[in-house]
Design an enzyme around this catalytic site. Sequence first.
Site, PDB file in Angstrom:
ATOM      1  N   GLU A 281       0.843  -1.210   0.000  1.00 45.92           N
ATOM      2  CA  GLU A 281       0.000   0.000   0.000  1.00 45.92           C
ATOM      3  C   GLU A 281       0.871   1.251   0.000  1.00 45.92           C
ATOM      4  O   GLU A 281       0.559   2.243  -0.653  1.00 45.92           O
ATOM      5  CB  GLU A 281      -0.945   0.018   1.206  1.00 45.92           C
ATOM      6  CG  GLU A 281      -2.045  -1.020   1.146  1.00 45.92           C
ATOM      7  CD  GLU A 281      -2.813  -1.012  -0.166  1.00 45.92           C
ATOM      8  OE1 GLU A 281      -3.289   0.050  -0.592  1.00 45.92           O
ATOM      9  OE2 GLU A 281      -2.933  -2.093  -0.783  1.00 45.92           O
ATOM     10  N   TRP A 284       1.778   1.817  -3.388  1.00 42.26           N
ATOM     11  CA  TRP A 284       0.693   2.450  -4.155  1.00 42.26           C
ATOM     12  C   TRP A 284       0.809   3.972  -4.039  1.00 42.26           C
ATOM     13  O   TRP A 284       0.576   4.721  -4.984  1.00 42.26           O
ATOM     14  CB  TRP A 284      -0.694   2.010  -3.654  1.00 42.26           C
ATOM     15  CG  TRP A 284      -1.241   0.826  -4.391  1.00 42.26           C
ATOM     16  CD1 TRP A 284      -1.316  -0.459  -3.930  1.00 42.26           C
ATOM     17  CD2 TRP A 284      -1.796   0.803  -5.726  1.00 42.26           C
ATOM     18  NE1 TRP A 284      -1.867  -1.266  -4.900  1.00 42.26           N
ATOM     19  CE2 TRP A 284      -2.181  -0.521  -6.003  1.00 42.26           C
ATOM     20  CE3 TRP A 284      -2.007   1.771  -6.706  1.00 42.26           C
ATOM     21  CZ2 TRP A 284      -2.762  -0.904  -7.213  1.00 42.26           C
ATOM     22  CZ3 TRP A 284      -2.580   1.391  -7.914  1.00 42.26           C
ATOM     23  CH2 TRP A 284      -2.948   0.067  -8.161  1.00 42.26           C
ATOM     24  N   TRP A 312     -20.759  12.585 -19.830  1.00 43.72           N
ATOM     25  CA  TRP A 312     -21.132  12.796 -18.423  1.00 43.72           C
ATOM     26  C   TRP A 312     -22.439  13.558 -18.331  1.00 43.72           C
ATOM     27  O   TRP A 312     -22.791  14.335 -19.211  1.00 43.72           O
ATOM     28  CB  TRP A 312     -20.049  13.622 -17.709  1.00 43.72           C
ATOM     29  CG  TRP A 312     -18.699  12.986 -17.683  1.00 43.72           C
ATOM     30  CD1 TRP A 312     -17.581  13.433 -18.332  1.00 43.72           C
ATOM     31  CD2 TRP A 312     -18.304  11.801 -16.976  1.00 43.72           C
ATOM     32  NE1 TRP A 312     -16.515  12.598 -18.076  1.00 43.72           N
ATOM     33  CE2 TRP A 312     -16.930  11.583 -17.249  1.00 43.72           C
ATOM     34  CE3 TRP A 312     -18.965  10.898 -16.145  1.00 43.72           C
ATOM     35  CZ2 TRP A 312     -16.212  10.510 -16.720  1.00 43.72           C
ATOM     36  CZ3 TRP A 312     -18.259   9.831 -15.625  1.00 43.72           C
ATOM     37  CH2 TRP A 312     -16.910   9.641 -15.914  1.00 43.72           C
ATOM     38  N   ASN A 347     -10.769   3.024   2.894  1.00 47.02           N
ATOM     39  CA  ASN A 347     -10.411   2.856   1.485  1.00 47.02           C
ATOM     40  C   ASN A 347     -11.454   2.077   0.683  1.00 47.02           C
ATOM     41  O   ASN A 347     -11.808   2.461  -0.426  1.00 47.02           O
ATOM     42  CB  ASN A 347      -9.044   2.170   1.374  1.00 47.02           C
ATOM     43  CG  ASN A 347      -8.646   1.961  -0.077  1.00 47.02           C
ATOM     44  OD1 ASN A 347      -8.540   2.910  -0.832  1.00 47.02           O
ATOM     45  ND2 ASN A 347      -8.477   0.702  -0.463  1.00 47.02           N
ATOM     46  N   TRP A 365     -15.858  12.440 -12.741  1.00 43.19           N
ATOM     47  CA  TRP A 365     -15.044  12.076 -11.583  1.00 43.19           C
ATOM     48  C   TRP A 365     -14.402  13.296 -10.935  1.00 43.19           C
ATOM     49  O   TRP A 365     -14.134  13.316  -9.730  1.00 43.19           O
ATOM     50  CB  TRP A 365     -13.982  11.035 -11.956  1.00 43.19           C
ATOM     51  CG  TRP A 365     -13.049  11.425 -13.061  1.00 43.19           C
ATOM     52  CD1 TRP A 365     -13.220  11.195 -14.393  1.00 43.19           C
ATOM     53  CD2 TRP A 365     -11.794  12.125 -12.951  1.00 43.19           C
ATOM     54  NE1 TRP A 365     -12.156  11.700 -15.111  1.00 43.19           N
ATOM     55  CE2 TRP A 365     -11.258  12.269 -14.258  1.00 43.19           C
ATOM     56  CE3 TRP A 365     -11.065  12.632 -11.881  1.00 43.19           C
ATOM     57  CZ2 TRP A 365     -10.046  12.915 -14.512  1.00 43.19           C
ATOM     58  CZ3 TRP A 365      -9.846  13.267 -12.130  1.00 43.19           C
ATOM     59  CH2 TRP A 365      -9.352  13.408 -13.432  1.00 43.19           C
ATOM     60  N   TRP A 388      -8.981   8.647  -8.112  1.00 45.07           N
ATOM     61  CA  TRP A 388     -10.228   8.947  -8.833  1.00 45.07           C
ATOM     62  C   TRP A 388     -10.135   8.464 -10.271  1.00 45.07           C
ATOM     63  O   TRP A 388     -11.074   7.899 -10.816  1.00 45.07           O
ATOM     64  CB  TRP A 388     -10.561  10.448  -8.752  1.00 45.07           C
ATOM     65  CG  TRP A 388     -11.300  10.744  -7.484  1.00 45.07           C
ATOM     66  CD1 TRP A 388     -10.773  11.190  -6.310  1.00 45.07           C
ATOM     67  CD2 TRP A 388     -12.701  10.544  -7.237  1.00 45.07           C
ATOM     68  NE1 TRP A 388     -11.749  11.291  -5.351  1.00 45.07           N
ATOM     69  CE2 TRP A 388     -12.942  10.908  -5.893  1.00 45.07           C
ATOM     70  CE3 TRP A 388     -13.773  10.102  -8.011  1.00 45.07           C
ATOM     71  CZ2 TRP A 388     -14.218  10.839  -5.313  1.00 45.07           C
ATOM     72  CZ3 TRP A 388     -15.043  10.036  -7.429  1.00 45.07           C
ATOM     73  CH2 TRP A 388     -15.249  10.392  -6.104  1.00 45.07           C
TER      74      TRP A 388
HETATM   75  P1  FAD Z   1      -3.498   2.106   5.226  1.00 43.16           P
HETATM   76  O1  FAD Z   1      -4.332   1.025   4.732  1.00 43.16           O
HETATM   77  O2  FAD Z   1      -3.040   2.037   6.652  1.00 43.16           O
HETATM   78  O3  FAD Z   1      -2.301   2.341   4.260  1.00 43.16           O
HETATM   79  C1  FAD Z   1      -1.062   2.953   4.638  1.00 43.16           C
HETATM   80  C2  FAD Z   1      -0.730   4.100   3.722  1.00 43.16           C
HETATM   81  O4  FAD Z   1      -0.549   3.643   2.389  1.00 43.16           O
HETATM   82  C3  FAD Z   1      -1.814   5.154   3.626  1.00 43.16           C
HETATM   83  O5  FAD Z   1      -1.723   6.061   4.694  1.00 43.16           O
HETATM   84  C4  FAD Z   1      -1.526   5.786   2.285  1.00 43.16           C
HETATM   85  O6  FAD Z   1      -0.510   6.755   2.375  1.00 43.16           O
HETATM   86  C5  FAD Z   1      -1.030   4.618   1.472  1.00 43.16           C
HETATM   87  N1  FAD Z   1      -2.155   4.044   0.708  1.00 43.16           N
HETATM   88  C6  FAD Z   1      -3.050   3.127   1.130  1.00 43.16           C
HETATM   89  N2  FAD Z   1      -3.917   2.833   0.129  1.00 43.16           N
HETATM   90  C7  FAD Z   1      -3.566   3.584  -0.915  1.00 43.16           C
HETATM   91  C8  FAD Z   1      -4.076   3.727  -2.236  1.00 43.16           C
HETATM   92  N3  FAD Z   1      -5.115   3.015  -2.688  1.00 43.16           N
HETATM   93  N4  FAD Z   1      -3.476   4.610  -3.060  1.00 43.16           N
HETATM   94  C9  FAD Z   1      -2.406   5.327  -2.660  1.00 43.16           C
HETATM   95  N5  FAD Z   1      -1.883   5.231  -1.416  1.00 43.16           N
HETATM   96  C10 FAD Z   1      -2.455   4.371  -0.560  1.00 43.16           C
HETATM   97  N6  FAD Z   1      -5.259   8.547   0.004  1.00 43.16           N
HETATM   98  C11 FAD Z   1      -4.694   9.678   0.445  1.00 43.16           C
HETATM   99  O7  FAD Z   1      -3.723   9.632   1.204  1.00 43.16           O
HETATM  100  N7  FAD Z   1      -5.177  10.908   0.069  1.00 43.16           N
HETATM  101  C12 FAD Z   1      -6.236  11.038  -0.781  1.00 43.16           C
HETATM  102  O8  FAD Z   1      -6.606  12.165  -1.122  1.00 43.16           O
HETATM  103  C13 FAD Z   1      -6.871   9.850  -1.238  1.00 43.16           C
HETATM  104  N8  FAD Z   1      -7.964   9.919  -2.042  1.00 43.16           N
HETATM  105  C14 FAD Z   1      -8.543   8.744  -2.468  1.00 43.16           C
HETATM  106  C15 FAD Z   1      -9.651   8.836  -3.334  1.00 43.16           C
HETATM  107  C16 FAD Z   1     -10.281   7.674  -3.778  1.00 43.16           C
HETATM  108  C17 FAD Z   1     -11.457   7.772  -4.721  1.00 43.16           C
HETATM  109  C18 FAD Z   1      -9.797   6.413  -3.375  1.00 43.16           C
HETATM  110  C19 FAD Z   1     -10.457   5.148  -3.846  1.00 43.16           C
HETATM  111  C20 FAD Z   1      -8.692   6.325  -2.538  1.00 43.16           C
HETATM  112  C21 FAD Z   1      -8.047   7.481  -2.084  1.00 43.16           C
HETATM  113  N9  FAD Z   1      -6.921   7.420  -1.245  1.00 43.16           N
HETATM  114  C22 FAD Z   1      -6.336   8.587  -0.816  1.00 43.16           C
HETATM  115  C23 FAD Z   1      -6.243   6.126  -0.959  1.00 43.16           C
HETATM  116  C24 FAD Z   1      -6.668   5.403   0.332  1.00 43.16           C
HETATM  117  O9  FAD Z   1      -8.060   5.325   0.413  1.00 43.16           O
HETATM  118  C25 FAD Z   1      -6.130   6.077   1.597  1.00 43.16           C
HETATM  119  O10 FAD Z   1      -4.744   6.313   1.469  1.00 43.16           O
HETATM  120  C26 FAD Z   1      -6.336   5.191   2.833  1.00 43.16           C
HETATM  121  O11 FAD Z   1      -7.695   4.869   2.979  1.00 43.16           O
HETATM  122  C27 FAD Z   1      -5.834   5.925   4.057  1.00 43.16           C
HETATM  123  O12 FAD Z   1      -6.092   5.211   5.223  1.00 43.16           O
HETATM  124  P2  FAD Z   1      -4.918   4.551   6.060  1.00 43.16           P
HETATM  125  O13 FAD Z   1      -3.844   5.560   6.302  1.00 43.16           O
HETATM  126  O14 FAD Z   1      -5.536   3.904   7.245  1.00 43.16           O
HETATM  127  O15 FAD Z   1      -4.376   3.472   5.040  1.00 43.16           O
END
Ligand code: FAD
Length: 487
Positions: A281, A284, A312, A347, A365, A388
């Site tokens: 993650e 990612w 759209w 997420n 979007w 997005w």
């Molecule tokens: P954990 O599951 O604990 O993951 C650890 C870290 O990994 C996160 O803090 C984050 O930095 C990174 N990470 C995790 N999942 C993703 C992912 N899918 N893509 C990129 N990095 C990821 N994340 C943001 O930080 N900022 C946003 O503005 C953002 N917008 C999003 C918009 C949409 C439509 C979607 C589907 C996802 C988005 N995310 C965003 C990705 C993800 O949802 C969040 O990073 C995550 O939910 C944060 O929670 P956590 O820190 O507990 O994640």
Amino acid sequence: MPETNCAIVWFRHDLRLSDNPAFAHAAAEHDQVLAVYCLDEDTAGAWRPGGASRWWLHHSLADLAATLSGKGVPLVLRRGPATRVIPELAETAGATAVYWNRRYYAWGIEADKAIKQALGDAGIVAESFNGTLLREPWETRTGSGDPYKVFTPFWRAYQAAGAPPEPRRRPARVTGLADPPASDRLDDWNLLPTRPDWAGGLRQTWSPGEETARRRLHAFVDSRLHAYARDRNRPDLDATSGLSPHLHFGEIGPRQVWHAVLAHEQANDGRTKGSETFLKELVWREFSHNLLFHFPGIFEVPIDRRFADFPWREDDEALAAWQGGRTGYPIVDAGMRQLWETGWMHNRVRMVVASFLIKHLLLPWQRGEAWFWDTLVDADHGNNAASWQWVAGCGADAAPYFRIFNPMTQGEKFDPDGAYVRKWVPELKELPTKWIHAPWTATPQTLEDAGVRLGETYPHPIVDHMAARARALDAFEQIKRDPSGGR
Ligand code: FAD
């Protein structure tokens, strides 16, 4: 001008003292250090921090100022275009160097280049570092030298590259500039909401700052990492790290996170499914920042250009229902209300609500992206735009457009007892689990017993799932037929 060897550290998305290469370099090489934060809303335009981010920024800056002041280093706050503010401050402070950690979005890069040039012309050293990513976007390339557009080989390349450099310790000794230039008062920036003060839920949920970020990381690694692979998709459980806003503001760096996981692995069972999935993650996040760097228009322009002609709809009423958590689909409404209340959403639910806006409502979007930008405490240049586009099916390595999340089955699968919906949509609290994700399928008696009056206490679905799905697939067929498609 006094003869000093003073360096400015310009803080941006790195509001911490540990593992901060720009700060460490200034502390090691200079007699005096001045810390600066510049609130530059002009350069960012539409992408200046949204409401929730402003709230976080206020508290994070207050925390940084206190930590710096404990070390005798002043933090000077200034508002205005950084291209003017930074060179001016460097001159007033008599600085011989300005250091910063890099950012990766187009207007930031452009401003940084102009500032570097202006400082150079004035005989002031300007040097930048990597404080935000595990690796720089230009370091990871395919065999033919192109940026990666597909995640799996990108992840493999990260694995092959081995562990990122170890985080640096917080400098033990640093001397602050004795006579700093005047600073704005943080309160005068009005970053906190007052009329109305909608930040109650944020205050209850979060505590911005470097020390809290560190504690959150270690609490997660010690108690939830082992179950992360199993539980990370469950919004009803507290199974993820919650580090995203801390990472966005740089209160903790990804290398600190990576090495905390490695240390945990070494002290315990080595690499597990939990630790591997979590590191993935983090990668990612790197992948999103790579896309941000290599596709600078990612905020507005679909990477897959066919989507520029997507049919759209415009529908303000539907957009407002989505934003307000009143779509009649419980998992969607729960997510949107969690976002409004806490500035964060799980997420899995982000994917479901984004898919709903784009596919069920057929709204652009970019509308959802803008709403998230305003309401998320972790609103992030790379992650938000790339995610997005991923859900819309128009990004690099996107989920195919025709994969349309079914909000009922997503709810049943990932919120099996309905606890998440009950928490955020309390008007459905008494509904038996069997109907919690599709209340309109319950018998009138069941609804009555649960105190639910559809259309009154909770909305009817604003679109029919099957009809909306068919409409979305039809719209997609239209761009697929476009002979210039994909080029
Ligand atoms: P954990 O599951 O604990 O993951 C650890 C870290 O990994 C996160 O803090 C984050 O930095 C990174 N990470 C995790 N999942 C993703 C992912 N899918 N893509 C990129 N990095 C990821 N994340 C943001 O930080 N900022 C946003 O503005 C953002 N917008 C999003 C918009 C949409 C439509 C979607 C589907 C996802 C988005 N995310 C965003 C990705 C993800 O949802 C969040 O990073 C995550 O939910 C944060 O929670 P956590 O820190 O507990 O994640």
